[in-house]
Design a protein around this motif. Structure first.
Motif, PDB file in Angstrom:
ATOM      1  N   THR A 245       0.851  -1.191   0.000  1.00  0.00           N
ATOM      2  CA  THR A 245       0.000   0.000   0.000  1.00  0.00           C
ATOM      3  C   THR A 245       0.881   1.233   0.000  1.00  0.00           C
ATOM      4  O   THR A 245       2.111   1.150   0.157  1.00  0.00           O
ATOM      5  CB  THR A 245      -0.958  -0.010   1.204  1.00  0.00           C
ATOM      6  N   GLU A 246       0.262   2.402  -0.190  1.00  0.00           N
ATOM      7  CA  GLU A 246       1.022   3.651  -0.226  1.00  0.00           C
ATOM      8  C   GLU A 246       1.224   4.237   1.160  1.00  0.00           C
ATOM      9  O   GLU A 246       2.272   4.792   1.477  1.00  0.00           O
ATOM     10  CB  GLU A 246       0.319   4.661  -1.130  1.00  0.00           C
ATOM     11  N   GLY A 247       0.182   4.185   1.984  1.00  0.00           N
ATOM     12  CA  GLY A 247       0.275   4.747   3.326  1.00  0.00           C
ATOM     13  C   GLY A 247       0.226   6.261   3.365  1.00  0.00           C
ATOM     14  O   GLY A 247       0.713   6.883   4.314  1.00  0.00           O
TER      15      GLY A 247
ATOM     16  N   ASN B 188      -5.762   4.653   3.131  1.00  0.00           N
ATOM     17  CA  ASN B 188      -4.567   4.114   3.791  1.00  0.00           C
ATOM     18  C   ASN B 188      -3.705   5.280   4.263  1.00  0.00           C
ATOM     19  O   ASN B 188      -3.591   6.295   3.575  1.00  0.00           O
ATOM     20  CB  ASN B 188      -3.792   3.186   2.855  1.00  0.00           C
TER      21      ASN B 188
ATOM     22  N   TRP C 290       2.129  -6.140   6.046  1.00  0.00           N
ATOM     23  CA  TRP C 290       1.934  -4.912   5.278  1.00  0.00           C
ATOM     24  C   TRP C 290       3.266  -4.286   4.882  1.00  0.00           C
ATOM     25  O   TRP C 290       4.212  -4.248   5.672  1.00  0.00           O
ATOM     26  CB  TRP C 290       1.095  -3.928   6.078  1.00  0.00           C
TER      27      TRP C 290
ATOM     28  N   ALA D  26      -4.385  -0.255  -2.357  1.00  0.00           N
ATOM     29  CA  ALA D  26      -3.944   1.133  -2.202  1.00  0.00           C
ATOM     30  C   ALA D  26      -4.873   2.114  -2.906  1.00  0.00           C
ATOM     31  O   ALA D  26      -4.417   3.051  -3.551  1.00  0.00           O
ATOM     32  CB  ALA D  26      -2.519   1.280  -2.736  1.00  0.00           C
TER      33      ALA D  26
ATOM     34  N   THR E 142       4.846  -0.789   2.642  1.00  0.00           N
ATOM     35  CA  THR E 142       4.528   0.485   1.996  1.00  0.00           C
ATOM     36  C   THR E 142       5.464   0.735   0.817  1.00  0.00           C
ATOM     37  O   THR E 142       6.618   0.304   0.820  1.00  0.00           O
ATOM     38  CB  THR E 142       4.624   1.664   2.976  1.00  0.00           C
TER      39      THR E 142
ATOM     40  N   VAL F 180       0.536   1.021   9.301  1.00  0.00           N
ATOM     41  CA  VAL F 180      -0.470   1.227   8.266  1.00  0.00           C
ATOM     42  C   VAL F 180      -1.853   1.181   8.905  1.00  0.00           C
ATOM     43  O   VAL F 180      -2.152   0.297   9.710  1.00  0.00           O
ATOM     44  CB  VAL F 180      -0.358   0.153   7.168  1.00  0.00           C
TER      45      VAL F 180
ATOM     46  N   ILE G 170      -0.389   6.261   7.535  1.00  0.00           N
ATOM     47  CA  ILE G 170       0.457   5.804   8.633  1.00  0.00           C
ATOM     48  C   ILE G 170      -0.011   6.511   9.900  1.00  0.00           C
ATOM     49  O   ILE G 170      -0.051   7.744   9.954  1.00  0.00           O
ATOM     50  CB  ILE G 170       1.941   6.104   8.368  1.00  0.00           C
TER      51      ILE G 170
END
Length: 237
Positions: free
Chosen positions: A27-29, A35, A64, A86, A66, A43, A37
């Protein structure tokens, strides 16, 4: 939702079968509420909660990972992780490179965020995140496109006058407009993209089938709609 346009050829697959061990969820976070942080450095968001439940239902052990948005598909293909979860819209361009599960959200309208209601969108400078179909939409519209690597930078471009407006998912922009009195959503919206799904390598058909079944089970029992409502993602199924 967020939408990457593939402009490079797919990388050769070097990873082994994803089903052999722990499934790495990429995922991008950086795109709340899908999503992000959290304060603990983990995440979080709609897709974290969804992904954990999908792994549970599919009886998979998951972790997970990123990755920056602009390389998220190439790094899936090259084996750095096994799925993309994402906020990635299902598009024909992406399906030339990777497979997708069935969608787990409905198409989300794209909205314009600006500092004035008087923006002439046809002649405006519009910011969008690099590699999204919002960027492709602006480029084809006749407006002037300015691209940035992250969503935060597109918002900053509007605040500092580099852009007249930003085009992105309404779900992402609405909370920003609510929190900043200087920013507002324009009335015009664009419906682009075909809903969000999990990206899977074309070679991982068994993994795709497991996640498809898990997504369908969440649709069937109403738990997916409950998550969509909790995180205010958009229309339910």
């Amino acid at each position: 939702m967020k939408n990457l346009i593939i402009t490079t050829a797919a990388l050769a697959l070097t990873a082994g079968m994803a089903m052999a061990g722990t499934i790495r969820m990429g995922t991008e976070g950086a795109y709340p509420p899908y999503n992000f942080i959290n304060d603990s450095g983990e995440v979080d968001g709609f897709e974290r909660e969804l992904g954990d439940e999908l792994c549970k239902r599919a009886e998979l052990t998951c972790e997970w990972v990123t990755n920056e948005w602009d390389s998220i598909i190439p790094n899936l293909v090259s084996g750095n992780y096994d799925t993309i979860i994402a906020g990635m819209s299902i598009t024909a361009e992406r399906e030339e490179v990777i497979d997708f599960t069935q969608n787990y959200t409905q198409p989300d309208p794209s909205a314009y965020l600006a500092m004035s209601e008087d923006v002439d969108l046809k002649g405006a400078v519009i910011a969008a995140q690099t590699g999204t179909i919002q960027a492709a939409f602006v480029a084809a519209s006749g407006a002037t496109l300015v691209e940035f690597a992250t969503p935060d930078e597109t918002i900053a471009a509007v605040r500092n006058g580099e852009a007249d407006a930003v085009l992105a998912d309404k779900t992402y922009l609405a909370p920003i407009a609510d929190e900043d009195a200087d920013l507002m959503l324009l009335s015009q919206e664009e419906l682009i993209g075909g809903g969000v799904g999990m990206g899977i390598r074309e070679s991982d058909g068994e993994l795709k089938a497991k996640f498809d079944a898990a997504i369908q089970s969440m649709k069937d029992d109403g738990s997916l709609n409950a998550l969509i409502e909790k995180w205010e993602i958009g229309a339910t199924f």
